[in-house]
Design a protein around this motif. Structure first.
Motif, short mmCIF file in Angstrom:
data_model
loop_
_atom_site.label_atom_id
_atom_site.label_comp_id
_atom_site.label_asym_id
_atom_site.label_seq_id
_atom_site.Cartn_x
_atom_site.Cartn_y
_atom_site.Cartn_z
N LEU A 56 0.85 -1.19 0.00
CA LEU A 56 0.00 0.00 0.00
C LEU A 56 0.89 1.24 0.00
CD1 LEU A 56 -2.77 1.47 0.39
CD2 LEU A 56 -2.37 1.27 2.84
N THR A 57 0.71 2.10 -0.98
CA THR A 57 1.44 3.37 -1.00
C THR A 57 0.77 4.32 -0.03
OG1 THR A 57 2.03 3.04 -3.32
CG2 THR A 57 2.28 5.26 -2.43
N VAL A 58 1.48 4.63 1.05
CA VAL A 58 0.92 5.47 2.12
C VAL A 58 1.09 6.94 1.79
CG1 VAL A 58 1.07 6.04 4.57
CG2 VAL A 58 1.38 3.68 3.82
N ASP A 59 2.23 7.30 1.19
CA ASP A 59 2.50 8.71 0.94
C ASP A 59 3.49 8.82 -0.21
OD1 ASP A 59 2.46 11.50 1.34
OD2 ASP A 59 4.25 11.41 2.60
N VAL A 60 3.39 9.92 -0.95
CA VAL A 60 4.35 10.25 -1.99
C VAL A 60 4.88 11.64 -1.67
CG1 VAL A 60 4.77 10.59 -4.44
CG2 VAL A 60 3.14 8.85 -3.70
N GLY A 61 6.16 11.72 -1.41
CA GLY A 61 6.76 13.00 -1.08
C GLY A 61 8.03 13.24 -1.87
N ARG A 62 8.74 14.31 -1.51
CA ARG A 62 9.96 14.64 -2.23
C ARG A 62 11.03 13.58 -2.07
NH1 ARG A 62 11.34 20.19 0.28
NH2 ARG A 62 10.34 19.16 2.05
N ASP A 63 10.95 12.79 -0.98
CA ASP A 63 11.96 11.76 -0.73
C ASP A 63 11.56 10.40 -1.26
OD1 ASP A 63 13.61 13.59 0.58
OD2 ASP A 63 12.54 13.31 2.47
N GLY A 64 10.49 10.30 -2.01
CA GLY A 64 10.08 9.04 -2.60
C GLY A 64 8.74 8.56 -2.10
N LEU A 65 8.46 7.28 -2.36
CA LEU A 65 7.20 6.67 -1.97
C LEU A 65 7.36 5.95 -0.64
CD1 LEU A 65 7.21 6.83 -5.20
CD2 LEU A 65 5.50 5.02 -5.12
N LEU A 66 6.41 6.18 0.26
CA LEU A 66 6.38 5.45 1.53
C LEU A 66 5.38 4.32 1.35
CD1 LEU A 66 7.39 5.30 4.44
CD2 LEU A 66 5.46 6.75 5.10
N VAL A 67 5.87 3.07 1.42
CA VAL A 67 5.05 1.90 1.09
C VAL A 67 4.95 0.98 2.30
CG1 VAL A 67 4.81 -0.10 -0.44
CG2 VAL A 67 5.81 2.03 -1.31
N HIS A 68 3.72 0.58 2.63
CA HIS A 68 3.48 -0.41 3.68
C HIS A 68 3.35 -1.78 3.03
CE1 HIS A 68 1.04 -2.92 6.38
NE2 HIS A 68 1.62 -2.26 7.36
N SER A 69 4.04 -2.75 3.58
CA SER A 69 3.98 -4.11 3.04
C SER A 69 3.53 -5.07 4.15
CB SER A 69 5.35 -4.55 2.51
OG SER A 69 6.36 -4.34 3.46
N LEU A 70 2.80 -6.10 3.73
CA LEU A 70 2.20 -7.02 4.69
C LEU A 70 3.18 -8.07 5.19
CD1 LEU A 70 -0.51 -7.69 6.05
CD2 LEU A 70 -1.02 -9.20 4.11
N ASP A 71 4.15 -8.43 4.34
CA ASP A 71 5.11 -9.46 4.74
C ASP A 71 6.43 -9.22 4.01
OD1 ASP A 71 4.09 -10.14 2.22
OD2 ASP A 71 4.61 -12.25 2.51
N ALA A 72 7.42 -10.02 4.38
CA ALA A 72 8.75 -9.86 3.78
C ALA A 72 8.73 -10.16 2.29
CB ALA A 72 9.75 -10.79 4.49
N GLY A 73 7.87 -11.10 1.85
CA GLY A 73 7.79 -11.41 0.43
C GLY A 73 7.34 -10.21 -0.40
N SER A 74 6.38 -9.46 0.14
CA SER A 74 5.91 -8.26 -0.58
C SER A 74 7.03 -7.23 -0.68
CB SER A 74 4.71 -7.66 0.15
OG SER A 74 3.62 -8.57 0.19
N ARG A 75 7.82 -7.10 0.39
CA ARG A 75 8.94 -6.16 0.35
C ARG A 75 10.00 -6.62 -0.65
NH1 ARG A 75 7.55 -5.92 5.70
NH2 ARG A 75 9.02 -7.54 6.38
N ASP A 76 10.22 -7.92 -0.72
CA ASP A 76 11.19 -8.44 -1.67
C ASP A 76 10.74 -8.17 -3.11
OD1 ASP A 76 12.73 -9.36 0.39
OD2 ASP A 76 11.98 -11.43 0.31
N ASP A 77 9.46 -8.37 -3.38
CA ASP A 77 8.94 -8.08 -4.72
C ASP A 77 9.12 -6.61 -5.07
OD1 ASP A 77 8.19 -10.70 -5.01
OD2 ASP A 77 6.10 -10.38 -4.44
N LEU A 78 8.86 -5.73 -4.10
CA LEU A 78 9.04 -4.29 -4.33
C LEU A 78 10.50 -3.97 -4.60
CD1 LEU A 78 7.43 -1.57 -4.25
CD2 LEU A 78 8.15 -1.38 -1.87
#
Length: 360
Positions: free
Chosen positions: A297-319
């Motif tokens: 889930l993209t929580v926020d988009v700012g000057r420093d990039g996208l802040l993304v919430h992930s449900l598990d480590a696999g989702s983070r790995d895919d990202l």
């Protein structure tokens, strides 16, 4: 702070009055330096709307070309004084720079912030703005941009140069393609939402789309659609949408596995993702694609990039592998742009701790 300073920053951008703004800034720096004995300095600074990884992008080449022209114009204006006589007694240091390639620049405040930081780093305390400068491309952002600059400790003024008289129809010829694209998109969307093609819906849809084109075409699109680029991008979209649906289907199965597993092996976390896309539409497309994919889930988009919430480590790995990022780059920049290092290889993704700070 006095406005009379020979240390001047000029935001650079294509316009009909930029050449005259260059001349005015150089004259002002030299004039004040004559009175104060300080070093006259003029910096022409271009806020970038592309990322560091895209140095070969046409926009980067156009920016460098514009800055080169600004330097040549400035040096030409320094050769002679206002009376046409050689003037070598008051040298003016001319510098050019591109800033903001490590950020996402969207709002007038974003553009103002990178210029103010540059001014502070280089000891500049006066900003001269081209009266036709548009930091967001063709969108009308000059007034809020100047308002943001005026809130800082810099002295801000518009160059008193003559603007070319604007004549003709309400919609300029250069804006017709934007108006047509806005009308078509709004009309199709209206009919799809309505779900019918009755005469009343066709008529009201056309009226609504016409109003949208009239009032919002300039801000809805940064660049004018062209017959060369638009069909190609639509063809890529026909490939991108099935790919996105496939990624959504795979992510649904992964989330279903987590939910049905007896131990519920979730490991939620936040990541700061500096994606290699820039511009309102590409960034929005990537952010929404991440959100549409279950598990992230993209929580926020700012000057420093996208802040993304992930449900598990696999989702983070895919990202971190950057598959969606490469797909969005393919959609907007072409097949060659998709061949880039992964976010992990570039060091552009990092976990965030509970305070929102990046952790190694």
């Amino acid at each position: 702070m006095s406005d009379a300073s020979p240390r001047i920053l000029v935001p650079a951008g294509e316009s009909m009055t930029f050449r005259n703004t260059v001349a005015y800034a150089v004259r002002e720096a030299r004039s004040v330096a004559e009175e104060t004995g300080e070093q006259a300095t003029v910096h022409f600074v271009y806020p970038a709307r592309w990322q560091l990884i895209d140095q070969e992008e046409p926009s980067a080449a156009r920016a460098e070309e514009l800055l080169d022209r600004a330097r040549v114009w400035a040096e030409t204006d320094l050769d002679y004084d206002e009376d046409g006589r050689p003037d070598e007694d008051v040298p003016v240091l001319v510098e050019t720079a591109v800033v903001g390639q490590d950020r996402y620049l969207f709002s007038p405040g974003d553009f103002a912030d990178v210029l103010v930081e540059y001014a502070h780093e280089n000891g500049l305390d006066r900003v001269i703005v081209d009266p036709e400068y548009q930091p967001g491309g063709s969108a009308p952002m000059l007034q809020p941009f100047e308002t943001e600059l005026a809130r800082t400790d810099l002295a801000v003024e518009e160059a008193p140069v003559e603007r070319r008289t604007r004549r003709g129809r309400l919609l300029a010829r250069a804006s017709l393609s934007k108006a047509a694209a806005t009308f078509g998109a709004a009309y199709v969307f209206y009919l799809l939402v309505g779900g019918t093609f009755a005469s009343f819906d066709l008529l009201t849809g056309a009226l609504t789309a016409a109003l949208a084109a009239l009032f919002f075409s300039r801000v809805a699109l940064v660049e004018s659609p062209t017959l060369r680029k638009t069909p190609v991008r639509l063809a890529r979209a026909c490939l991108y949408v099935p790919y996105l649906l496939w990624e959504i289907a795979k992510a649904n199965l992964s989330v279903a596995y987590l939910i049905l597993h007896p131990s519920l092996p979730i490991d939620p976390g936040m990541s700061r993702f500096r994606a290699a896309v820039s511009g309102d539409l590409p960034v929005t497309t990537l952010a929404n694609s991440i959100t549409l994919t279950p598990g992230t889930l993209t929580v926020d988009v700012g000057r420093d990039g996208l802040l993304v919430h992930s449900l598990d480590a696999g989702s983070r790995d895919d990202l971190a592998e950057g598959a969606l990022e490469r797909a969005v780059r393919f959609l907007f920049y072409g097949r060659g742009a998709a061949r880039i290092p992964t976010p992990t290889e570039r060091g552009s993704i990092a976990d965030e701790d509970e305070r929102g700070e990046s952790s190694d």
